[in-house]
Design an enzyme around this catalytic site. Sequence first.
Site, PDB file in Angstrom:
ATOM      1  N   ASP A  70       3.383   4.535 -12.039  1.00 26.71           N
ATOM      2  CA  ASP A  70       2.866   4.461 -10.531  1.00 26.71           C
ATOM      3  C   ASP A  70       2.177   3.203 -10.027  1.00 26.71           C
ATOM      4  O   ASP A  70       1.740   2.368 -11.118  1.00 26.71           O
ATOM      5  CB  ASP A  70       2.077   5.719 -10.157  1.00 26.71           C
ATOM      6  CG  ASP A  70       2.673   6.851 -10.306  1.00 26.71           C
ATOM      7  OD1 ASP A  70       3.754   6.952 -10.462  1.00 26.71           O
ATOM      8  OD2 ASP A  70       2.196   7.824 -10.081  1.00 26.71           O
ATOM      9  N   ASP A  71       2.249   2.798  -8.884  1.00 29.21           N
ATOM     10  CA  ASP A  71       1.130   1.838  -8.250  1.00 29.21           C
ATOM     11  C   ASP A  71       1.793   0.396  -8.531  1.00 29.21           C
ATOM     12  O   ASP A  71       1.247  -0.401  -8.068  1.00 29.21           O
ATOM     13  CB  ASP A  71      -0.101   1.801  -8.995  1.00 29.21           C
ATOM     14  CG  ASP A  71      -0.823   3.052  -8.664  1.00 29.21           C
ATOM     15  OD1 ASP A  71      -0.259   3.995  -7.973  1.00 29.21           O
ATOM     16  OD2 ASP A  71      -2.024   3.116  -8.962  1.00 29.21           O
ATOM     17  N   HIS A 121       6.024   5.677  -3.898  1.00 27.64           N
ATOM     18  CA  HIS A 121       4.854   6.022  -4.104  1.00 27.64           C
ATOM     19  C   HIS A 121       3.792   5.732  -2.544  1.00 27.64           C
ATOM     20  O   HIS A 121       2.637   5.467  -2.706  1.00 27.64           O
ATOM     21  CB  HIS A 121       4.157   5.467  -5.144  1.00 27.64           C
ATOM     22  CG  HIS A 121       2.880   5.923  -5.681  1.00 27.64           C
ATOM     23  ND1 HIS A 121       2.730   7.149  -6.033  1.00 27.64           N
ATOM     24  CD2 HIS A 121       1.934   5.193  -6.166  1.00 27.64           C
ATOM     25  CE1 HIS A 121       1.327   7.438  -6.446  1.00 27.64           C
ATOM     26  NE2 HIS A 121       1.077   6.178  -6.792  1.00 27.64           N
ATOM     27  N   TYR A 162      -2.020  10.542  -5.563  1.00 30.49           N
ATOM     28  CA  TYR A 162      -3.051  11.446  -6.365  1.00 30.49           C
ATOM     29  C   TYR A 162      -2.283  12.741  -6.405  1.00 30.49           C
ATOM     30  O   TYR A 162      -3.135  13.719  -6.548  1.00 30.49           O
ATOM     31  CB  TYR A 162      -4.171  11.559  -5.336  1.00 30.49           C
ATOM     32  CG  TYR A 162      -4.872  10.112  -4.579  1.00 30.49           C
ATOM     33  CD1 TYR A 162      -5.783   9.667  -5.627  1.00 30.49           C
ATOM     34  CD2 TYR A 162      -4.443   9.596  -3.636  1.00 30.49           C
ATOM     35  CE1 TYR A 162      -6.010   8.235  -5.152  1.00 30.49           C
ATOM     36  CE2 TYR A 162      -4.904   8.417  -3.116  1.00 30.49           C
ATOM     37  CZ  TYR A 162      -5.690   7.664  -4.055  1.00 30.49           C
ATOM     38  OH  TYR A 162      -6.150   6.291  -3.579  1.00 30.49           O
ATOM     39  N   HIS A 212       0.716   3.702 -15.326  1.00 28.68           N
ATOM     40  CA  HIS A 212       0.540   2.966 -14.343  1.00 28.68           C
ATOM     41  C   HIS A 212       0.752   1.403 -14.905  1.00 28.68           C
ATOM     42  O   HIS A 212       0.202   1.104 -15.762  1.00 28.68           O
ATOM     43  CB  HIS A 212      -0.862   2.928 -13.801  1.00 28.68           C
ATOM     44  CG  HIS A 212      -1.179   4.235 -13.092  1.00 28.68           C
ATOM     45  ND1 HIS A 212      -1.480   5.231 -13.956  1.00 28.68           N
ATOM     46  CD2 HIS A 212      -1.138   4.856 -11.745  1.00 28.68           C
ATOM     47  CE1 HIS A 212      -1.873   6.531 -12.876  1.00 28.68           C
ATOM     48  NE2 HIS A 212      -1.417   6.067 -11.961  1.00 28.68           N
TER      49      HIS A 212
HETATM   50 NI    NI Z   1      -0.943   5.721  -7.599  1.00 28.78          NI
END
Ligand code: NI
Length: 245
Positions: A70-71, A121, A162, A212
Site C-alpha cells: 500500500d501507499d 488505495h 486503514y 508498504h
Molecule cells: Ni495506506
Amino acid sequence: MKEKIRVVVLVVALCLAGSVWMKHDYSKRIFQYESEIKKESQMLTQASAQIDGEATVASKDIKKIAITFDDGPDPIWTEKLLDGLAERNVHATFFVLGKKVAENEALLKRMQEEGHLIGNHSYNHVQLNRLREAVVKKELDDTNEQVYEATGYRPEYVRPPYGAWDKKKDCPGEMMTVYWTIDTMDWQLLDADKVMKNVVGKVSDGDIILLHDVYESSVDAALRIVDYLQEEGYELVTVDQLILD
Ligand code: NI
C-alpha cells in the site's frame, strides 16, 4: 520273446506319450505365466496413469499467498522492490495512491508489464467511511483515471486506507474491496527482522500479507518474506488470483 518286445514297445510308447504330454503341459504353464506378466504390466501402467492424474490434482492444491503493498508508488523503494520481485519471478499487488501516480508513471507501467496487479488505495489516503459518497467516488475515480492514463488499465480492486469501510456496503463503481489477513506492522516497526517475525510461522494457505513499498526496511523484509514463502512451498499470486481461485 514276442511278449517281451510288446511290453518294451508299450513302455517306450507310454514314456514318449508321457513326455509329449508333459511338454504340452509345460508350454501351457509358460503361456499362463506370460499372460500373467502381461496382466501385471497392464495394472502397473494403469497405476502409474492414476498417479499422474493425482499429480495433476495435487498441482491445484498448491498453497497460495498474496503479498500486497500500500501507499506507493515510491520512486526509490518501489523500484528496488520491482527489481527484487523480477529476480524471484514473483507477482504482487500494489494498492497505489492516486496523488503519487502522476510522477511515477514509468513505475506503474513497469508493474503492469511485469504481471503485477494494480489496485486503488484512494487519491489522498483518506478515511473513506467518514466521507460523503460523492467524495468517496471522486477519490476512487480520480485514482483509477491516473492509473488508466499511465497503463491503459483501470483498477477493479480497492483497499480502503486503514481498512476503514463498511464491509456490507459496495464501493462506488462496483469496485471490489480487498483487506488483509496478516498485518506485518511494517510502517510502525521500520525493522526488517521484526517484520519477518510477524510472518514466519504465522502464514497459512490463502493469506493476504500487508506491507508498504515506501520504506527501505519494508522492501528488505518483503524480499526476505518472498524467499521464505518460496522455500516453504508457497506460490505467490496476485489478490485476484487468490480471490477467484
Ligand atoms: Ni495506506
